[in-house]
Enzyme design. Structure first.
Site, PDB file in Angstrom:
ATOM      1  NE  ARG A   1      46.397  44.482  33.477  1.00 31.67           N
ATOM      2  CZ  ARG A   1      46.258  45.623  34.119  1.00 31.67           C
ATOM      3  NH1 ARG A   1      46.525  46.783  33.535  1.00 31.67           N
ATOM      4  NH2 ARG A   1      45.846  45.644  35.374  1.00 31.67           N
TER       5      ARG A   1
ATOM      6  CG  ASP B   1      41.845  39.350  37.595  1.00 30.46           C
ATOM      7  OD1 ASP B   1      41.115  39.969  38.396  1.00 30.46           O
ATOM      8  OD2 ASP B   1      43.084  39.554  37.514  1.00 30.46           O
TER       9      ASP B   1
ATOM     10  CB  SER C   1      49.962  45.156  35.525  1.00 32.89           C
ATOM     11  OG  SER C   1      50.575  44.587  34.517  1.00 32.89           O
TER      12      SER C   1
ATOM     13  CG  ASP D   1      47.632  42.779  36.347  1.00 31.64           C
ATOM     14  OD1 ASP D   1      46.618  42.794  35.639  1.00 31.64           O
ATOM     15  OD2 ASP D   1      47.786  43.513  37.332  1.00 31.64           O
TER      16      ASP D   1
ATOM     17  CE1 TYR E   1      42.643  44.034  42.315  1.00 28.80           C
ATOM     18  CE2 TYR E   1      43.276  42.402  43.951  1.00 28.80           C
ATOM     19  CZ  TYR E   1      43.012  42.745  42.641  1.00 28.80           C
ATOM     20  OH  TYR E   1      43.090  41.792  41.658  1.00 28.80           O
TER      21      TYR E   1
HETATM   22  P1  NG1 Z   1      46.467  46.746  38.585  1.00 33.04           P
HETATM   23  O1  NG1 Z   1      45.698  47.844  38.050  1.00 33.04           O
HETATM   24  O2  NG1 Z   1      47.685  46.481  37.785  1.00 33.04           O
HETATM   25  O3  NG1 Z   1      46.777  46.949  40.004  1.00 33.04           O
HETATM   26  C1  NG1 Z   1      44.740  44.842  39.475  1.00 33.04           C
HETATM   27  C2  NG1 Z   1      45.048  43.344  39.589  1.00 33.04           C
HETATM   28  C3  NG1 Z   1      44.447  42.534  38.434  1.00 33.04           C
HETATM   29  C4  NG1 Z   1      42.979  42.857  38.237  1.00 33.04           C
HETATM   30  C5  NG1 Z   1      42.817  44.388  38.126  1.00 33.04           C
HETATM   31  C6  NG1 Z   1      41.379  44.817  38.006  1.00 33.04           C
HETATM   32  C7  NG1 Z   1      47.175  42.728  40.601  1.00 33.04           C
HETATM   33  C8  NG1 Z   1      48.619  42.508  40.381  1.00 33.04           C
HETATM   34  N1  NG1 Z   1      46.478  43.147  39.567  1.00 33.04           N
HETATM   35  O4  NG1 Z   1      45.529  45.399  38.455  1.00 33.04           O
HETATM   36  O5  NG1 Z   1      44.634  41.155  38.689  1.00 33.04           O
HETATM   37  O6  NG1 Z   1      42.199  42.314  39.244  1.00 33.04           O
HETATM   38  O7  NG1 Z   1      43.371  45.056  39.252  1.00 33.04           O
HETATM   39  O8  NG1 Z   1      40.793  44.294  36.873  1.00 33.04           O
HETATM   40  O9  NG1 Z   1      46.678  42.517  41.690  1.00 33.04           O
END
Ligand code: NG1
Length: 512
Positions: free
Chosen positions: A52, A61, A152, A198, A254
């Site tokens: 996505r 989120d 994602s 995601d 994160y």
């Molecule tokens: P990505 O960029 O795919 O790692 C992550 C989180 C999302 C959201 C975004 C920031 C996972 C699987 N995905 O995405 O839930 O928090 O960062 O908007 O942890």
């Protein structure tokens, strides 16, 4: 409103748009052929889940605020065959970088400290079986989503693996919400304290539409189509080619952001006397819950949501006056717990490394980004008779403000993202921002289609050729990711076809 169960499709035309059908037919058939080479048998099913791109609503989120992503074309396919007499799951990947592995159907152990690709598959299986054991399976994975790019790929792998395990074990009507829930919990098993964007986007994606996804009080997905504009507008994903390694950097990036926003919510709850919050992950309530309780308690139904979110920003500034962060002791004092309790509750389950918590900036980002999502959605829902030129300008402006907030308040941009964005905005993009977690990965830009060539050429010369002089033309092609909104998770049952001239097992894209 989106359909409720994961579709079984009988034609690739149900998944992909006409212009890429031939290429996808070739790809899917190659996966089947490879499967036969590896296992000397044909697969029973292929399942696919897409990546996505998030258009707006970054890092909110997990605070339970709505986001606006769309599923993209690149995806994760899993071809599999059920082996009832076997107690093994066998796993291959068409990409030799990912080594073959296998495990016993009774094994549920996942070592979240190790970044192993098979963990993502196994996590999906473990959650799909909910403690029980699966039938034996032979699997082959084929992915077209760049890894570590913020598109994602991990969620798509997990959605596809949970889905294949459910199908292999006899389920046919798979509720999309249930699959999303499974995939979210599975991702946590792998060590990332994920939100739900995601997985929801991957499962619920719809051709031609973005998705407005809400998480509170429960998952709700609304499709949002793009208004026609003249000239036509396109979203373009440009990869920084800097790996955004969410797993290894989780303790300082994160997972730390999840803790900072959760702490901010608990402290706001204490200061505003909002009572006991519902727990999320055993951590405590989210900023969305604070928002709801604050306005419920203050009973101000006449105020619009957008204004309410501005009021929350004012509250954040009052309650967190320090712009340079809060030490562990200061945060514990505001929460009325000891420093040890704070560390135990918030910093051990998912390990965190931080000298201080940026409570003010993180909360300001979340409330203001939630407001931008509502603004962006309202603009997309604008219908005929509106000034389209103005509309596009406004969409771009909101995207640019989101990027500023990600960079300055959430500190999730990086020099490479900043550079792409600066070149993009000077060469046709009306709006440009990071997409996904940030710290590398991809950017997404909104631009008129008639400036696409100029836009791409300026990035090739101004960014890729300069930063990565040895890049081949083939690698350069991968820097730009196709970006039409695509279909979500789907299942394809492999069947024999007989076209009259030839027969075999495979995907026949215009099959009825
Ligand atoms: P990505 O960029 O795919 O790692 C992550 C989180 C999302 C959201 C975004 C920031 C996972 C699987 N995905 O995405 O839930 O928090 O960062 O908007 O942890």
């Amino acid at each position: 409103m989106a359909e409720d169960t994961v579709p079984f499709v009988s034609s690739l035309a149900d998944i992909y748009s006409h212009d890429i059908l031939k290429a996808q037919e070739y790809r899917w058939n190659s996966v089947i052929q490879k499967f036969v080479e590896l296992y000397s048998k044909e697969p029973d099913f292929l399942v696919r889940s897409p990546g996505r791109v998030n258009l707006i609503g970054e890092h909110i989120d997990y605070s339970d605020f709505g986001v606006l992503p769309m599923a993209i074309i690149p995806d994760i396919l899993i071809a599999f065959k059920v082996e009832k007499s076997s107690d093994q799951i066998q796993l291959h990947n068409t990409n030799p970088r990912f080594k073959h592995c296998q495990w016993d159907v009774l094994s549920h152990d996942i070592d979240a400290d190790k970044l192993e690709w098979s963990n993502y598959i196994k996590a999906g299986f473990v959650k799909a079986m909910n403690g029980g054991s699966s039938v034996g399976m032979k699997c082959l994975v084929d992915g077209s989503i760049p890894t570590g790019a913020g598109l994602s790929s991990s969620a798509a792998v997990i959605c596809s693996s949970a889905l294949s395990c459910l199908i292999a074990n006899g389920e046919r009507k798979i509720d999309k919400r249930r699959l999303v829930d499974m995939a979210i919990v599975a991702e946590k098993l792998v060590g990332v304290n994920t939100g739900g964007m995601d997985q929801s986007a991957s499962v619920f994606g719809d051709i031609g539409s973005a998705l407005y996804i809400e998480f509170y009080p429960s998952l709700k997905v609304q499709t949002v189509t793009f208004p026609a504009t003249q000239p036509e507008m396109v979203f373009v994903i440009a990869n920084t080619l800097v790996n955004a390694d969410k797993h290894d950097t989780a303790p300082t990036n994160y997972n730390l952001r999840v803790v900072e926003t959760t702490l901010a919510a608990q402290i706001l709850g204490c200061s505003l006397k909002l009572g006991t919050l519902h727990s999320r992950n055993g951590f405590g309530g989210t900023l969305r819950e604070i928002f709801d309780r604050f306005f419920y308690n203050n009973d101000e139904p006449h105020i619009e949501e957008i204004r309410k979110l501005e009021i929350m920003c004012e509250k954040v500034k009052e309650i967190f006056p320090q712009t340079d962060g809060y030490t562990h002791e200061e945060a514990a004092r505001m929460l009325r717990v000891s420093k040890e309790e704070l560390i135990e509750k918030y910093m051990t389950k998912f390990p965190i490394r931080a000298e201080s918590f940026q409570l003010r900036n993180r909360a300001l980002h979340v409330f203001s980004e939630a407001r931008r999502v509502l603004q962006f959605k309202a603009l997309l829902l604008t219908r005929p008779n509106e000034n389209k030129h103005e509309l596009v300008k406004q969409l771009g402006k909101v995207m640019n403000e989101s990027q500023d907030s990600c960079r300055n308040l959430y500190n999730c941009s990086c020099p490479e993202i900043d550079e792409i964005i600066s070149i993009a905005r000077k060469n046709g993009a009306v709006g440009s921002r990071l997409t996904g977690a940030g710290w590398g990965g991809c950017t997404v830009s909104l631009l008129p289609k008639n400036r696409l060539e100029e836009f791409t050429a300026s990035l090739v010369e101004g960014y890729y050729r300069k930063r990565f002089p040895g890049l081949t033309n083939e690698q350069l092609k991968d820097a730009f990711v196709p970006t039409q909104p695509g279909k979500g998770s789907a299942v394809f049952q492999v069947c024999k076809y007989d076209s009259g001239k030839s027969s075999g097992t495979g995907i026949f894209y215009n099959m009825q």
